[in-house]
Write a protein that holds these residues in place. Structure first.
Motif, PDB file in Angstrom:
ATOM      1  N   ARG A 303       0.805  -1.218   0.000  1.00  0.00           N
ATOM      2  CA  ARG A 303       0.000   0.000   0.000  1.00  0.00           C
ATOM      3  C   ARG A 303       0.841   1.273   0.000  1.00  0.00           C
ATOM      4  NH1 ARG A 303      -2.392  -4.250   1.595  1.00  0.00           N
ATOM      5  NH2 ARG A 303      -4.654  -4.495   1.482  1.00  0.00           N
ATOM      6  N   ILE A 304       2.161   1.140  -0.037  1.00  0.00           N
ATOM      7  CA  ILE A 304       3.045   2.304  -0.103  1.00  0.00           C
ATOM      8  C   ILE A 304       3.771   2.249  -1.444  1.00  0.00           C
ATOM      9  CG2 ILE A 304       4.914   3.582   0.996  1.00  0.00           C
ATOM     10  CD1 ILE A 304       4.269   2.153   3.599  1.00  0.00           C
ATOM     11  N   PRO A 305       3.398   3.080  -2.396  1.00  0.00           N
ATOM     12  CA  PRO A 305       3.974   2.994  -3.745  1.00  0.00           C
ATOM     13  C   PRO A 305       5.442   3.383  -3.773  1.00  0.00           C
ATOM     14  CG  PRO A 305       2.604   4.954  -3.539  1.00  0.00           C
ATOM     15  CD  PRO A 305       2.410   4.171  -2.277  1.00  0.00           C
ATOM     16  N   ASN A 306       6.220   2.641  -4.568  1.00  0.00           N
ATOM     17  CA  ASN A 306       7.630   2.965  -4.854  1.00  0.00           C
ATOM     18  C   ASN A 306       8.500   3.094  -3.609  1.00  0.00           C
ATOM     19  OD1 ASN A 306       6.880   3.206  -7.646  1.00  0.00           O
ATOM     20  ND2 ASN A 306       6.142   5.278  -7.204  1.00  0.00           N
ATOM     21  N   LEU A 307       8.194   2.316  -2.587  1.00  0.00           N
ATOM     22  CA  LEU A 307       8.979   2.352  -1.358  1.00  0.00           C
ATOM     23  C   LEU A 307      10.375   1.808  -1.626  1.00  0.00           C
ATOM     24  CD1 LEU A 307       8.976   2.825   1.737  1.00  0.00           C
ATOM     25  CD2 LEU A 307       8.211   0.466   1.990  1.00  0.00           C
ATOM     26  N   GLY A 308      11.419   2.571  -1.236  1.00  0.00           N
ATOM     27  CA  GLY A 308      12.764   2.099  -1.519  1.00  0.00           C
ATOM     28  C   GLY A 308      13.840   2.929  -0.864  1.00  0.00           C
ATOM     29  N   GLU A 309      15.067   2.793  -1.363  1.00  0.00           N
ATOM     30  CA  GLU A 309      16.235   3.382  -0.716  1.00  0.00           C
ATOM     31  C   GLU A 309      16.268   4.899  -0.776  1.00  0.00           C
ATOM     32  OE1 GLU A 309      19.671   3.013  -4.054  1.00  0.00           O
ATOM     33  OE2 GLU A 309      18.917   1.120  -3.253  1.00  0.00           O
ATOM     34  N   ASP A 310      15.426   5.523  -1.589  1.00  0.00           N
ATOM     35  CA  ASP A 310      15.374   6.986  -1.637  1.00  0.00           C
ATOM     36  C   ASP A 310      14.488   7.569  -0.542  1.00  0.00           C
ATOM     37  OD1 ASP A 310      17.055   7.123  -3.848  1.00  0.00           O
ATOM     38  OD2 ASP A 310      15.395   6.919  -5.260  1.00  0.00           O
ATOM     39  N   ASP A 311      13.819   6.694   0.210  1.00  0.00           N
ATOM     40  CA  ASP A 311      12.888   7.163   1.240  1.00  0.00           C
ATOM     41  C   ASP A 311      13.572   7.308   2.595  1.00  0.00           C
ATOM     42  OD1 ASP A 311      10.198   7.495   0.103  1.00  0.00           O
ATOM     43  OD2 ASP A 311      10.398   5.382  -0.425  1.00  0.00           O
ATOM     44  N   THR A 312      13.101   8.311   3.336  1.00  0.00           N
ATOM     45  CA  THR A 312      13.559   8.547   4.712  1.00  0.00           C
ATOM     46  C   THR A 312      12.344   8.539   5.627  1.00  0.00           C
ATOM     47  OG1 THR A 312      15.418   9.907   3.977  1.00  0.00           O
ATOM     48  CG2 THR A 312      14.729  10.138   6.262  1.00  0.00           C
ATOM     49  N   TYR A 313      12.384   7.711   6.643  1.00  0.00           N
ATOM     50  CA  TYR A 313      11.284   7.571   7.598  1.00  0.00           C
ATOM     51  C   TYR A 313      11.684   8.234   8.913  1.00  0.00           C
ATOM     52  CZ  TYR A 313       7.910   5.313  10.744  1.00  0.00           C
ATOM     53  OH  TYR A 313       6.924   5.073  11.667  1.00  0.00           O
ATOM     54  N   ILE A 314      10.747   8.958   9.519  1.00  0.00           N
ATOM     55  CA  ILE A 314      11.013   9.559  10.830  1.00  0.00           C
ATOM     56  C   ILE A 314      10.280   8.749  11.894  1.00  0.00           C
ATOM     57  CG2 ILE A 314       9.125  11.276  10.620  1.00  0.00           C
ATOM     58  CD1 ILE A 314      11.074  13.196  12.203  1.00  0.00           C
ATOM     59  N   GLY A 315      11.036   8.208  12.852  1.00  0.00           N
ATOM     60  CA  GLY A 315      10.469   7.361  13.892  1.00  0.00           C
ATOM     61  C   GLY A 315      10.337   8.111  15.203  1.00  0.00           C
ATOM     62  N   TYR A 316       9.118   8.211  15.715  1.00  0.00           N
ATOM     63  CA  TYR A 316       8.888   8.936  16.970  1.00  0.00           C
ATOM     64  C   TYR A 316       7.788   8.322  17.819  1.00  0.00           C
ATOM     65  CZ  TYR A 316       4.719  10.818  14.751  1.00  0.00           C
ATOM     66  OH  TYR A 316       3.504  10.926  14.127  1.00  0.00           O
ATOM     67  N   LEU A 317       6.914   7.496  17.209  1.00  0.00           N
ATOM     68  CA  LEU A 317       5.883   6.823  17.982  1.00  0.00           C
ATOM     69  C   LEU A 317       6.503   5.698  18.810  1.00  0.00           C
ATOM     70  CD1 LEU A 317       3.056   6.595  15.289  1.00  0.00           C
ATOM     71  CD2 LEU A 317       3.145   8.151  17.246  1.00  0.00           C
ATOM     72  N   PRO A 318       5.805   5.170  19.813  1.00  0.00           N
ATOM     73  CA  PRO A 318       6.402   4.124  20.663  1.00  0.00           C
ATOM     74  C   PRO A 318       6.682   2.847  19.876  1.00  0.00           C
ATOM     75  CG  PRO A 318       4.455   5.087  21.707  1.00  0.00           C
ATOM     76  CD  PRO A 318       4.474   5.587  20.301  1.00  0.00           C
ATOM     77  N   LEU A 319       7.929   2.393  19.897  1.00  0.00           N
ATOM     78  CA  LEU A 319       8.270   1.126  19.247  1.00  0.00           C
ATOM     79  C   LEU A 319       7.662  -0.060  19.989  1.00  0.00           C
ATOM     80  CD1 LEU A 319      11.927   1.648  18.019  1.00  0.00           C
ATOM     81  CD2 LEU A 319      10.085   0.610  16.693  1.00  0.00           C
ATOM     82  N   ALA A 320       7.190   0.157  21.202  1.00  0.00           N
ATOM     83  CA  ALA A 320       6.491  -0.893  21.936  1.00  0.00           C
ATOM     84  C   ALA A 320       5.074  -1.095  21.421  1.00  0.00           C
ATOM     85  CB  ALA A 320       6.453  -0.554  23.432  1.00  0.00           C
ATOM     86  N   HIS A 321       4.670  -0.293  20.428  1.00  0.00           N
ATOM     87  CA  HIS A 321       3.357  -0.433  19.777  1.00  0.00           C
ATOM     88  C   HIS A 321       3.568  -1.048  18.405  1.00  0.00           C
ATOM     89  CE1 HIS A 321      -0.491   0.508  17.952  1.00  0.00           C
ATOM     90  NE2 HIS A 321      -0.962   0.815  19.150  1.00  0.00           N
TER      91      HIS A 321
END
Length: 651
Positions: A303-321
Motif C-alpha cells: 500500500r506504499i507505492p515505490n517504497l525504496g532506498e530513496d525514502d527517509t522515515y522519521i520514527g517517533y511513535l512508541p516502538l512498543a506499539h
C-alpha cells in the motif's frame, strides 16, 4: 484579539486557495483526483453476502504473506536487506549539542535542547552491532525461546536490540516507557524475565523502584554509554552497558562475532510479546509470531507505492506499539533510512526545541511518517485533506499515513462483520440492516496474532478458528459496510451503557461527536445504569476557554476559570449545541460536565500511551465529581472535589 485570529485564518485560507488553484493548472491531466480515488470500490464480499467477509479488491486472489520467497523470519528479512544495501544509511540519531533549563512566565521550568545534524549507521554497521549484542546476551546466559524484555524509549538502540533478539530467537517482551510500576512488574513477572534492556533515565525513575518485586530479574542492560556511578541495586542483579555486552559478544582478538551456537527462529516462533497499554486492568501480553509480523508488513508494503532506498522515515511513535514496529520493519526491509525523533523535538515549535533552532522534521526532511490523529492533534477538514493529497505525487514527495484506527494497520488483509440474521448487539445493530449491514468487526488473515500470553479465558473470548482453518480476531468494534466496500467504525461494544429508562448510549459515539467542538481538547462521557442521564469530564481548549471567559467578563487564573460554575454552564451550552447539530438524541447529550485543569497524558495514568481513555481510572479520579453531578454529595464534598482539581491530585 478576535480580529487578529480571523485575519490570520483568512490569510491561510487565501494562500491555500491560490496555491491549490495553481496546482490544478499545473498538474498532469492523467492524475487521479482525491475525489475519484475516494469513489473507487475498496473491497468486495467474497461470499456474496452483504455482511461479508470482505476482501481488498487488490487482493482478490491468494493473500501475500511474505516480502520475498523463502524469507520467512524477521532476521532473514533484515539480512536480505543488508546484502542488497550494506553501505546505505540505516539508522540516524541527532547529535545533542547543548541543553538548558528555561523558566516560563508562570514560573515553570522546561528543559530545552539544541540539536545538531543526524549521525548515521550503515546497514552493515547495524548488522554487526546487532550480531555482537545478541552474542553478548547469550554469553550473559540468555537462552533461545526464553523471554527477554525491553523497556525503553523509541531510539536506534531499540531496533538494534530487537533485531539481535530476532536473530538469536529470544522472544522480545515490549513494555511502554510510560507504564507505571505495578504494570511493569506485572509484565516482567508474568513473562518470567531474567534479562531486561532499558535506558538510564527509565532505570533511575521507574525500574529501580520495582526491582524487589521482580525476583527473577538478574541482568539489566542500559543502552546509554555512561552509567550513573554510585547507584545501588538489590543483591543478585548485575547492571551492564550495551557497549559492554557488545564487547562480550565479540571475539577478543579480531573483534568479529563469536561463533556461538544459536537456534535460528522459524516462522511460527514468537517474535514479540507486546504488552498493551492497559486501558482496562493490567496490561495483556499479545504473542506475535515472525510470520504474523511479516504478513502485516507485506500488506503495508503493497500500500506504499515505490517504497525504496530513496525514502527517509522519521520514527517517533512508541516502538512498543505494533504500528511503529511494523512501520520501521517495512522500511528496513526495503532499504529506507530511519531517523529518530520524539514528540518533544519533532517540529521547530516542539516543547523541548529551543526557540530559533530546528526541530527534527526540518533537519531530516522525511518522505515517510506514521501518525495517529490524537498524537499530532490533527484536525484536517476533508477539503484541506484533498488539497494536500492533490499536492502529493505518489511515493515521491511525502507520504503521511494517518492511522485513524491502528487495528486497520495491524490487520490489513480481511474484514468481516458477523452475520446471523437474528444477531442483535445492544444498540440495535444487525447484519441485515439496510443499506449498510452492521455488527462486530472480525478480522481474519495470516497476520492475526497467536493470542494473549498466559490468558486462556481471554483467548477463548477474542479468538476463534473457523471450519476452513482460518483464525479470526473479535475486535470489539462495531462497524458498517458501505456499498463501495468501505468499512466505517461506528461504535465499541464496551462503550454501550443502558440508562435507567432503557435507552442505550454509546459513550464512544458521544465523545467522537463532542470532540468536534472547538472548546473541547478531550472528553470522557460517563453514564450510570441507575441514572437517567449522561455526564462528562472535559479537558477544555485553553485558547478557546480564555476567549469565552473574556466574552462573559469572567476573570481569574486558569484553575479558577475551570472551576467557575458560570464557565462550566457556558461550555455545557456550546457542547449541547454541537451535539444537537450532529443530531445526537437528547438522552445522549451530557446534562452536566466537569472541566479538568490538567490535560490527560499517559503520565497522569488517565489515558494509555496511545491516548485511549482509561475509563476505570477516570471514574476513580473523578469519583467525587460523579457523585456531585448525580446529586449524591453535599456542597462540602463538591468544594473538596474542586480543590483536588486545582491541585491536580488523584483521589
Amino acid at each position: 484579539m478576535f480580529l487578529s485570529v480571523s485575519f490570520s485564518q483568512l490569510v491561510v485560507w487565501l494562500y491555500s486557495l491560490i496555491s491549490y488553484l495553481l496546482y490544478l493548472l499545473l498538474r498532469s491531466s492523467d492524475s487521479q483526483s482525491f475525489s475519484e480515488c475516494s469513489r473507487r470500490v475498496k473491497a468486495r464480499s467474497i461470499s456474496g453476502h452483504p455482511s461479508g467477509p470482505y476482501r481488498d479488491v487488490g487482493a482478490l486472489g491468494a493473500l501475500a504473506t511474505c516480502l520475498q520467497p523463502g524469507v520467512s523470519t524477521l532476521d532473514r528479512v533484515f539480512e536480505s536487506s543488508v546484502c542488497r544495501n550494506p553501505h546505505l544509511n540505516c539508522l540516524g540519531t541527532r547529535e545533542l549539542l547543548s541543553e538548558e533549563d528555561e523558566t516560563q512566565e508562570d514560573g515553570r521550568v522546561f528543559k530545552k535542547v539544541i540539536l545538531g545534524e543526524y549521525r548515521w549507521m550503515s546497514y552493515d554497521q547495524v548488522y554487526k552491532e546487532m550480531r555482537a549484542f545478541g552474542s553478548g546476551l547469550a554469553a550473559l546466559g540468555q537462552k533461545p525461546l526464553k523471554n527477554i524484555a525491553i523497556f525503553c524509549e523509541t531510539r536506534a538502540e531499540w531496533i538494534i536490540v530487537a533485531q539481535a533478539c530476532f536473530m538469536y530467537n529470544f522472544p522480545l517482551v515490549t513494555l511502554y516507557s510510560t507504564l507505571g510500576g505495578p504494570a511493569i512488574a506485572h509484565g516482567l513477572n508474568e513473562a518470567e524475565v531474567s534479562h531486561i534492556i532499558t535506558s538510564k533515565e527509565l532505570l533511575e525513575t521507574k525500574l529501580k523502584n520495582i526491582l524487589l518485586e521482580v525476583p527473577r530479574l538478574r541482568h539489566i542492560i542500559v543502552v546509554d554509554d555512561k552509567l550513573k556511578s554510585g547507584s545501588e541495586y538489590p543483591r543478585g542483579i548485575s547492571v551492564h552497558s550495551m557497549a559492554a555486552v557488545k564487547r562480550l559478544g565479540a571475539h577478543p582478538e579480531n573483534g568479529t562475532s563469536l561463533k556461538r551456537p544459536r537456534r535460528p527462529p522459524c516462522a511460527s516462533d514468537v517474535a514479540v510479546i507486546m504488552y498493551t497499554s492497559g486501558s482496562t486492568g493490567m496490561p495483556k501480553g499479545v504473542m506475535i509470531s515472525h510470520s504474523n509480523i511479516i504478513s502485516g508488513i507485506t500488506g503495508m508494503a503493497e500500500r506504499i507505492p515505490n517504497l525504496g532506498e530513496d525514502d527517509t522515515y522519521i520514527g517517533y511513535l512508541p516502538l512498543a506499539h505494533v504500528l511503529e514496529l511494523s512501520a520501521e520493519m517495512v522500511c528496513l526491509a526495503n532499504g529506507c533510512r530511519i531517523g529518530y525523533s520524539s514528540l518533544q523535538t519533532l517540529a521547530d515549535q516542539s516543547t523541548k526545541i529551543k526557540k530559533g533552532s530546528k526541530g527534527d522534521t526540518s533537519v531530516l526532511r522525511p518522505t515517510l511518517m506514521a501518525a495517529v490523529p490524537v498524537r499530532l492533534n490533527l484536525s484536517l477538514s476533508l477539503w484541506d485533506f484533498e488539497v494536500e493529497c492533490q499536492r502529493i505525487k505518489p511515493g515521491v514527495d511525502i507520504l503521511l499515513k494517518v492511522v485513524t484506527h491502528t487495528l486497520l494497520v495491524r490487520f490489513p488483509f480481511l474484514f468481516f462483520v458477523c452475520h446471523n440474521a437474528f444477531c442483535v448487539y445492544p444498540g440495535g445493530y444487525r447484519s441485515t440492516d439496510r443499506p449498510c449491514p452492521r455488527g462486530e468487526i472480525l478480522v481474519g488473515g495470516p497476520n492475526v496474532t497467536m493470542g494473549y500470553y498466559k490468558n486462556k479465558e481471554k483467548n477463548t473470548e477474542d479468538f476463534f478458528v473457523d471450519k476452513k482453518g482460518q483464525r479470526w480476531f473479535c475486535t470489539g468494534d462495531i462497524g458498517e459496510f458501505h456499498g463501495d466496500g468501505c468499512l466505517k467504525i461506528i461504535d465499541r461494544k464496551k462503550d454501550l451503557v443502558k440508562l435507567q429508562a432503557g435507552e442505550y448510549v454509546s459513550l464512544g459515539k458521544v465523545e467522537a461527536v463532542l470532540k468536534n467542538c472547538a472548546l473541547v481538547d478531550n472528553i470522557c462521557a460517563y453514564a450510570n445504569s441507575e441514572e437517567s442521564y449522561v455526564i462528562g469530564f472535559v479537558v477544555p481548549n485553553q485558547k478557546q476557554l480564555l476567549a469565552l471567559a473574556e466574552r462573559k467578563c469572567v476573570r481569574g487564573l486558569w484553575e479558577e476559570l475551570c472551576n467557575n460554575p458560570i464557565i462550566e454552564e457556558e461550555v455545557l451550552k456550546v457542547i449541547t449545541e454541537t451535539a444537537l447539530t450532529a443530531q445526537l438524541e437528547r438522552f445522549e447529550i451530557p446534562r452536566k460536565i466537569c472541566l479538568s485543569v490538567e490535560p490527560w497524558t499517559p503520565e497522569t495514568g488517565l489515558v494509555t500511551d496511545a491516548f485511549k481513555l482509561k475509563r476505570k481510572e477516570l471514574k476513580t479520579h473523578y469519583q467525587n465529581d460523579i457523585e456531585r453531578m448525580y446529586g449524591a454529595k453535599q456542597s462540602q464534598t463538591t468544594t473538596h472535589s474542586r480543590q483536588n482539581h486545582r491541585t491536580g491530585k488523584k483521589k
